[in-house]
Design a protein around this motif. Structure first.
Motif, PDB file in Angstrom:
ATOM      1  N   MET A   1     111.206  49.627  12.514  1.00  0.00           N
ATOM      2  CA  MET A   1     110.979  48.226  12.687  1.00  0.00           C
ATOM      3  C   MET A   1     111.387  47.576  14.032  1.00  0.00           C
ATOM      4  SD  MET A   1     110.644  45.150   9.885  1.00  0.00           S
ATOM      5  CE  MET A   1     111.771  43.891  10.127  1.00  0.00           C
ATOM      6  N   LEU A   2     110.829  46.911  14.649  1.00  0.00           N
ATOM      7  CA  LEU A   2     111.210  46.207  16.120  1.00  0.00           C
ATOM      8  C   LEU A   2     111.785  44.816  15.607  1.00  0.00           C
ATOM      9  CD1 LEU A   2     108.119  46.729  18.213  1.00  0.00           C
ATOM     10  CD2 LEU A   2     110.210  48.113  18.225  1.00  0.00           C
ATOM     11  N   SER A   3     112.970  44.468  16.551  1.00  0.00           N
ATOM     12  CA  SER A   3     113.582  43.436  16.365  1.00  0.00           C
ATOM     13  C   SER A   3     112.761  42.342  17.248  1.00  0.00           C
ATOM     14  CB  SER A   3     115.167  43.220  16.974  1.00  0.00           C
ATOM     15  OG  SER A   3     114.768  43.393  18.459  1.00  0.00           O
ATOM     16  N   PRO A   4     112.856  41.083  16.854  1.00  0.00           N
ATOM     17  CA  PRO A   4     112.279  40.017  17.533  1.00  0.00           C
ATOM     18  C   PRO A   4     112.564  39.799  19.152  1.00  0.00           C
ATOM     19  CG  PRO A   4     113.361  39.116  15.679  1.00  0.00           C
ATOM     20  CD  PRO A   4     113.761  40.272  15.799  1.00  0.00           C
ATOM     21  N   ASP A   5     113.778  40.414  19.265  1.00  0.00           N
ATOM     22  CA  ASP A   5     114.046  40.601  20.873  1.00  0.00           C
ATOM     23  C   ASP A   5     113.321  41.718  21.696  1.00  0.00           C
ATOM     24  OD1 ASP A   5     116.043  38.343  21.009  1.00  0.00           O
ATOM     25  OD2 ASP A   5     117.683  39.541  20.675  1.00  0.00           O
ATOM     26  N   HIS A   6     113.325  42.735  20.800  1.00  0.00           N
ATOM     27  CA  HIS A   6     112.545  43.863  21.334  1.00  0.00           C
ATOM     28  C   HIS A   6     111.185  43.585  21.402  1.00  0.00           C
ATOM     29  CE1 HIS A   6     112.512  48.661  21.013  1.00  0.00           C
ATOM     30  NE2 HIS A   6     111.791  48.187  22.121  1.00  0.00           N
ATOM     31  N   ILE A   7     110.203  42.777  20.610  1.00  0.00           N
ATOM     32  CA  ILE A   7     109.030  42.686  20.740  1.00  0.00           C
ATOM     33  C   ILE A   7     108.851  41.504  21.667  1.00  0.00           C
ATOM     34  CG2 ILE A   7     107.154  41.273  19.352  1.00  0.00           C
ATOM     35  CD1 ILE A   7     108.465  42.210  16.793  1.00  0.00           C
ATOM     36  N   ARG A   8     109.635  40.562  21.906  1.00  0.00           N
ATOM     37  CA  ARG A   8     109.744  39.654  23.212  1.00  0.00           C
ATOM     38  C   ARG A   8     109.763  40.387  24.429  1.00  0.00           C
ATOM     39  NH1 ARG A   8     112.997  38.023  26.506  1.00  0.00           N
ATOM     40  NH2 ARG A   8     114.659  38.943  25.372  1.00  0.00           N
ATOM     41  N   ALA A   9     110.576  41.208  24.380  1.00  0.00           N
ATOM     42  CA  ALA A   9     110.770  42.030  25.724  1.00  0.00           C
ATOM     43  C   ALA A   9     109.384  42.849  25.995  1.00  0.00           C
ATOM     44  CB  ALA A   9     112.021  42.720  25.713  1.00  0.00           C
ATOM     45  N   LEU A  10     108.712  43.528  25.224  1.00  0.00           N
ATOM     46  CA  LEU A  10     107.700  44.235  25.068  1.00  0.00           C
ATOM     47  C   LEU A  10     106.556  43.247  25.642  1.00  0.00           C
ATOM     48  CD1 LEU A  10     107.964  46.421  22.179  1.00  0.00           C
ATOM     49  CD2 LEU A  10     107.912  47.324  24.406  1.00  0.00           C
ATOM     50  N   ILE A  11     106.401  42.274  25.109  1.00  0.00           N
ATOM     51  CA  ILE A  11     105.570  41.058  25.404  1.00  0.00           C
ATOM     52  C   ILE A  11     105.708  40.631  27.010  1.00  0.00           C
ATOM     53  CG2 ILE A  11     104.424  38.720  24.974  1.00  0.00           C
ATOM     54  CD1 ILE A  11     105.020  39.278  21.989  1.00  0.00           C
ATOM     55  N   LYS A  12     106.670  40.518  27.347  1.00  0.00           N
ATOM     56  CA  LYS A  12     107.156  40.143  28.685  1.00  0.00           C
ATOM     57  C   LYS A  12     106.753  41.190  29.840  1.00  0.00           C
ATOM     58  CE  LYS A  12     111.190  38.423  31.182  1.00  0.00           C
ATOM     59  NZ  LYS A  12     112.543  37.929  31.181  1.00  0.00           N
ATOM     60  N   GLU A  13     107.019  42.234  29.246  1.00  0.00           N
ATOM     61  CA  GLU A  13     106.664  43.360  29.926  1.00  0.00           C
ATOM     62  C   GLU A  13     105.209  43.562  30.450  1.00  0.00           C
ATOM     63  OE1 GLU A  13     107.984  48.184  30.748  1.00  0.00           O
ATOM     64  OE2 GLU A  13     107.399  47.457  28.612  1.00  0.00           O
ATOM     65  N   ALA A  14     104.274  43.444  29.032  1.00  0.00           N
ATOM     66  CA  ALA A  14     103.020  43.372  29.114  1.00  0.00           C
ATOM     67  C   ALA A  14     102.542  42.449  30.053  1.00  0.00           C
ATOM     68  CB  ALA A  14     102.487  43.152  27.956  1.00  0.00           C
ATOM     69  N   ILE A  15     102.967  41.026  30.250  1.00  0.00           N
ATOM     70  CA  ILE A  15     102.615  40.057  30.842  1.00  0.00           C
ATOM     71  C   ILE A  15     102.608  40.340  32.269  1.00  0.00           C
ATOM     72  CG2 ILE A  15     102.980  37.714  31.340  1.00  0.00           C
ATOM     73  CD1 ILE A  15     103.640  37.253  28.322  1.00  0.00           C
ATOM     74  N   GLY A  16     103.994  41.028  32.425  1.00  0.00           N
ATOM     75  CA  GLY A  16     104.341  41.414  34.061  1.00  0.00           C
ATOM     76  C   GLY A  16     103.289  42.510  34.425  1.00  0.00           C
ATOM     77  N   ILE A  17     102.702  43.160  33.698  1.00  0.00           N
ATOM     78  CA  ILE A  17     101.813  44.477  34.021  1.00  0.00           C
ATOM     79  C   ILE A  17     100.473  43.685  34.466  1.00  0.00           C
ATOM     80  CG2 ILE A  17     100.598  46.335  33.230  1.00  0.00           C
ATOM     81  CD1 ILE A  17     103.166  47.207  31.719  1.00  0.00           C
ATOM     82  N   ILE A  18     100.038  42.788  33.235  1.00  0.00           N
ATOM     83  CA  ILE A  18      98.895  42.375  33.443  1.00  0.00           C
ATOM     84  C   ILE A  18      98.831  41.162  34.560  1.00  0.00           C
ATOM     85  CG2 ILE A  18      97.214  40.422  32.520  1.00  0.00           C
ATOM     86  CD1 ILE A  18      98.231  41.480  29.664  1.00  0.00           C
ATOM     87  N   GLU A  19      99.855  40.673  35.033  1.00  0.00           N
ATOM     88  CA  GLU A  19      99.762  39.661  36.117  1.00  0.00           C
ATOM     89  C   GLU A  19     100.143  40.503  37.492  1.00  0.00           C
ATOM     90  OE1 GLU A  19     102.216  36.357  35.004  1.00  0.00           O
ATOM     91  OE2 GLU A  19     100.723  35.502  33.650  1.00  0.00           O
ATOM     92  N   GLY A  20     100.468  41.678  37.166  1.00  0.00           N
ATOM     93  CA  GLY A  20     100.999  42.283  38.484  1.00  0.00           C
ATOM     94  C   GLY A  20     102.299  41.742  39.157  1.00  0.00           C
ATOM     95  N   ASP A  21     103.085  41.271  38.174  1.00  0.00           N
ATOM     96  CA  ASP A  21     104.411  40.686  38.545  1.00  0.00           C
ATOM     97  C   ASP A  21     105.512  41.806  38.055  1.00  0.00           C
ATOM     98  OD1 ASP A  21     106.783  39.397  38.981  1.00  0.00           O
ATOM     99  OD2 ASP A  21     106.078  37.380  38.355  1.00  0.00           O
TER     100      ASP A  21
END
Length: 54
Positions: A1-21
């Motif tokens: 199971m993923l921790s809330p911090d891990h989930i947040r970091a994965l979402i942050k990474e996905a946003i960076g990928i989508i936005e090209g940042d």
């Protein structure tokens, strides 16, 4: 199971990928690596059992 911090970091990474940042993507990847390293070092490893049969 993923921790809330891990989930947040994965979402942050996905946003960076989508936005090209690349800066946000790299920052999130570093956070994920740190979380996974902390989890790995705190998880006890199973010992191999020696056979007592001869």
């Amino acid at each position: 199971m993923l921790s809330p911090d891990h989930i947040r970091a994965l979402i942050k990474e996905a946003i960076g990928i989508i936005e090209g940042d690349h800066a946000i993507q790299a920052e999130a990847a570093a956070e994920i690596a740190a979380i996974e390293a902390a989890h790995t070092s705190s998880t006890p490893r199973a010992r191999s059992k020696r056979s007592t049969h001869r």
